[in-house]
Design a protein around this motif. Sequence first.
Motif, short mmCIF file in Angstrom:
data_model
loop_
_atom_site.label_atom_id
_atom_site.label_comp_id
_atom_site.label_asym_id
_atom_site.label_seq_id
_atom_site.Cartn_x
_atom_site.Cartn_y
_atom_site.Cartn_z
N LEU A 1 0.83 -1.20 0.00
CA LEU A 1 0.00 0.00 0.00
C LEU A 1 0.87 1.26 0.00
O LEU A 1 0.57 2.25 -0.68
CB LEU A 1 -0.90 0.02 1.24
N LEU A 2 1.96 1.18 0.75
CA LEU A 2 2.82 2.36 0.89
C LEU A 2 3.38 2.83 -0.45
O LEU A 2 3.47 4.03 -0.71
CB LEU A 2 3.99 2.03 1.83
N ILE A 3 3.75 1.89 -1.29
CA ILE A 3 4.36 2.31 -2.54
C ILE A 3 3.37 3.06 -3.42
O ILE A 3 3.76 3.93 -4.20
CB ILE A 3 4.97 1.12 -3.32
N GLY A 4 2.08 2.74 -3.28
CA GLY A 4 1.07 3.48 -4.04
C GLY A 4 0.92 4.91 -3.55
O GLY A 4 0.91 5.86 -4.34
N VAL A 5 0.84 5.07 -2.24
CA VAL A 5 0.67 6.41 -1.68
C VAL A 5 1.93 7.25 -1.93
O VAL A 5 1.84 8.42 -2.32
CB VAL A 5 0.37 6.31 -0.17
N MET A 6 3.10 6.64 -1.74
CA MET A 6 4.34 7.37 -1.97
C MET A 6 4.48 7.75 -3.45
O MET A 6 4.91 8.86 -3.79
CB MET A 6 5.54 6.51 -1.56
N GLY A 7 4.08 6.84 -4.33
CA GLY A 7 4.14 7.13 -5.76
C GLY A 7 3.24 8.29 -6.14
O GLY A 7 3.60 9.12 -6.98
N GLY A 8 2.06 8.37 -5.54
CA GLY A 8 1.15 9.48 -5.82
C GLY A 8 1.74 10.81 -5.41
O GLY A 8 1.64 11.81 -6.13
N GLY A 9 2.37 10.83 -4.24
CA GLY A 9 3.00 12.06 -3.77
C GLY A 9 4.14 12.51 -4.66
O GLY A 9 4.25 13.69 -5.02
N ILE A 10 4.99 11.56 -5.04
CA ILE A 10 6.13 11.88 -5.90
C ILE A 10 5.64 12.43 -7.24
O ILE A 10 6.16 13.43 -7.75
CB ILE A 10 6.98 10.61 -6.13
N THR A 11 4.63 11.78 -7.79
CA THR A 11 4.13 12.18 -9.11
C THR A 11 3.61 13.61 -9.11
O THR A 11 4.00 14.44 -9.95
CB THR A 11 2.99 11.23 -9.54
N LEU A 12 2.74 13.93 -8.18
CA LEU A 12 2.14 15.27 -8.18
C LEU A 12 3.16 16.35 -7.85
O LEU A 12 3.12 17.46 -8.40
CB LEU A 12 0.99 15.30 -7.16
N ASN A 13 4.10 16.03 -6.98
CA ASN A 13 5.13 17.00 -6.62
C ASN A 13 6.03 17.35 -7.80
O ASN A 13 6.29 18.53 -8.08
CB ASN A 13 5.96 16.44 -5.46
N LEU A 14 6.46 16.34 -8.51
CA LEU A 14 7.40 16.59 -9.61
C LEU A 14 6.73 17.16 -10.84
O LEU A 14 7.28 18.04 -11.51
CB LEU A 14 8.13 15.28 -9.96
N ILE A 15 5.53 16.64 -11.15
CA ILE A 15 4.89 17.07 -12.37
C ILE A 15 4.44 18.53 -12.28
O ILE A 15 4.23 19.20 -13.29
CB ILE A 15 3.69 16.16 -12.71
N THR A 16 4.29 19.05 -11.04
CA THR A 16 3.90 20.45 -10.85
C THR A 16 5.08 21.32 -10.43
O THR A 16 4.88 22.44 -9.96
CB THR A 16 2.79 20.56 -9.78
N ASN A 17 6.30 20.78 -10.57
CA ASN A 17 7.51 21.54 -10.22
C ASN A 17 7.45 22.08 -8.79
O ASN A 17 7.69 23.26 -8.52
CB ASN A 17 7.72 22.71 -11.19
N ASP A 18 7.12 21.22 -7.88
CA ASP A 18 7.10 21.52 -6.43
C ASP A 18 5.96 22.47 -6.02
O ASP A 18 5.94 22.91 -4.88
CB ASP A 18 8.43 22.11 -5.96
N GLN A 19 5.05 22.79 -6.92
CA GLN A 19 3.92 23.64 -6.52
C GLN A 19 3.02 22.93 -5.52
O GLN A 19 2.43 23.56 -4.65
CB GLN A 19 3.09 24.04 -7.75
N ILE A 20 2.90 21.62 -5.69
CA ILE A 20 2.09 20.83 -4.76
C ILE A 20 3.03 19.86 -4.04
O ILE A 20 3.67 19.03 -4.67
CB ILE A 20 1.00 20.04 -5.51
N PRO A 21 3.14 19.95 -2.72
CA PRO A 21 4.05 19.07 -1.99
C PRO A 21 3.65 17.61 -2.09
O PRO A 21 2.48 17.28 -2.35
CB PRO A 21 3.96 19.58 -0.55
N ALA A 22 4.63 16.73 -1.86
CA ALA A 22 4.38 15.29 -2.00
C ALA A 22 3.29 14.81 -1.04
O ALA A 22 2.51 13.92 -1.38
CB ALA A 22 5.67 14.52 -1.76
N TRP A 23 3.22 15.42 0.14
CA TRP A 23 2.22 14.94 1.10
C TRP A 23 0.81 15.24 0.62
O TRP A 23 -0.13 14.51 0.94
CB TRP A 23 2.47 15.55 2.49
#
Length: 489
Positions: A136-158
């Motif tokens: 389960l953790l890898i899914g939640v962590m993957g979601g955070g990484i994706t949104l953080n990077l794709i928005t150039n840090d505008q949206i934090p990983a959490w």
Amino acid sequence: MMIIAVIFSYLILVLLIGVLSHRFFKSTSEDYFVASRSIGPFILLMSLFGTNMTAFAILGASGEAYRVGIGVFAMLASSSALVIPTVFFFIGTRLWALGKKFGYLTQVQYFRDRWGSDGLGLLLFIVLVALVIPYLLIGVMGGGITLNLITNDQIPAWVGGLLVCLVVMMYVTYSGARGTAWVNTFQTLVFMILGAVSFVVIVNKLGGLSTAIATISKSNPDLLIQGEHIQPLKLLTYTLIPVSTAMFPHLFMHWLTAKRAETFRYTIMFYPLCILIVWIPSVLLGIFGNIDFPDLQGAEGNSVLIRMVALYAPGFLGGLLAAGVFAAIMSSLDSQTLALGTMFTQDIVRHYGFHNKMSEKQQVLFGRAFVFFIIGITYILSLVMERSIFRLAVWSFTGFASLLPVVVAAVFWKRSTKYGALASISSVVILWIYFFKQGWENPGYTIAESGMMPVGVMLVVSALAMVVGSLVTKPPEDGRLKRFFPGTN
């Protein structure tokens, strides 16, 4: 803003599918937990494949390929294409038939009944839940990484991880197994199609496939040679990992949703093709990531695919491709949480406290409550964990793969006993803890630096424990054997 708008639009669409599926809800526990065993061939294929392809296949595989090269494909994808359909054929179809015959909703119900042991059922419940948590953790962590990077840090990983958790929680608790299967189907199509689009767009921006390969050949030639970074024994024992599918609670749940045995036919036929469609682009793009991002260290490698999408496909297309990654992540997270909710309701609450005392509505309520609880715990853990997605998943798979002798013995070996099963499960627990302590701070850990992965030893010991534990104890009673093996004299 365009990327954020696309991603939020996608998430709203996912919620709408969940809401639509709720219109067919029959207000029974069987309908909520296994969709009244009514799922057809296409949705079964898509839901099984989507459930099994998580951030591990999209972000983890590309991140590991970034680090060790083309051998990642040989380690898991090639063996998965053969092993997983085989598991579906020999084990999945049999468990589906037993589930339909005896009304099982969880694995624990089957194993407890098969060997007549409450203690065995409780031990297995604890082990299965503990092994699903890293998954389960890898899914939640993957979601955070994706949104953080794709928005150039505008949206934090959490925030990204929280968003994934909230969306999954809403449609799983509202629509149950049918909604999960429908959403899985949609999301599987999305990440397969957009994964192919990502590959074509990025490779074209790199000058074409030949140019990209030539560039890597000059800068990192060892990444295109399988044996350079991976020891033969490590490669061999890694191929045991896909047998973990035989014991995944979420796959067991999806098997039970099938309408009839023939429903498995297209899943067994086309599963290998689906693996190729997803893994080849993931591995190649991970390797090509070394061209533009040569200095990613440790867990940073998990983000290489998202970095490439952000670099080569910004704006609307980037949002679509990010949605594809989200699709892969959520299509696993939903089934896993629903499976855990089902297990908690049926294997703990009903079995130990409220057997024949719970209404259908109360069973559904408990299932929803545990889904809410488990997603909350997983999200909190994701905020403090900093592990490689690939390696975190491999530890989870190692435990499930080592439990293979338990299900094989239950389905095929009449002489197996509860003591053999208890010995087998106990050996997995003890060895998993031991090897995990050895390898937790050593990402490249293999047994005595031989290249052998812990799963190689754990699987052998688990099988021996099952055989010896069964042969030295009293054979199972005839009545129980006739129940599960009707032809027994």
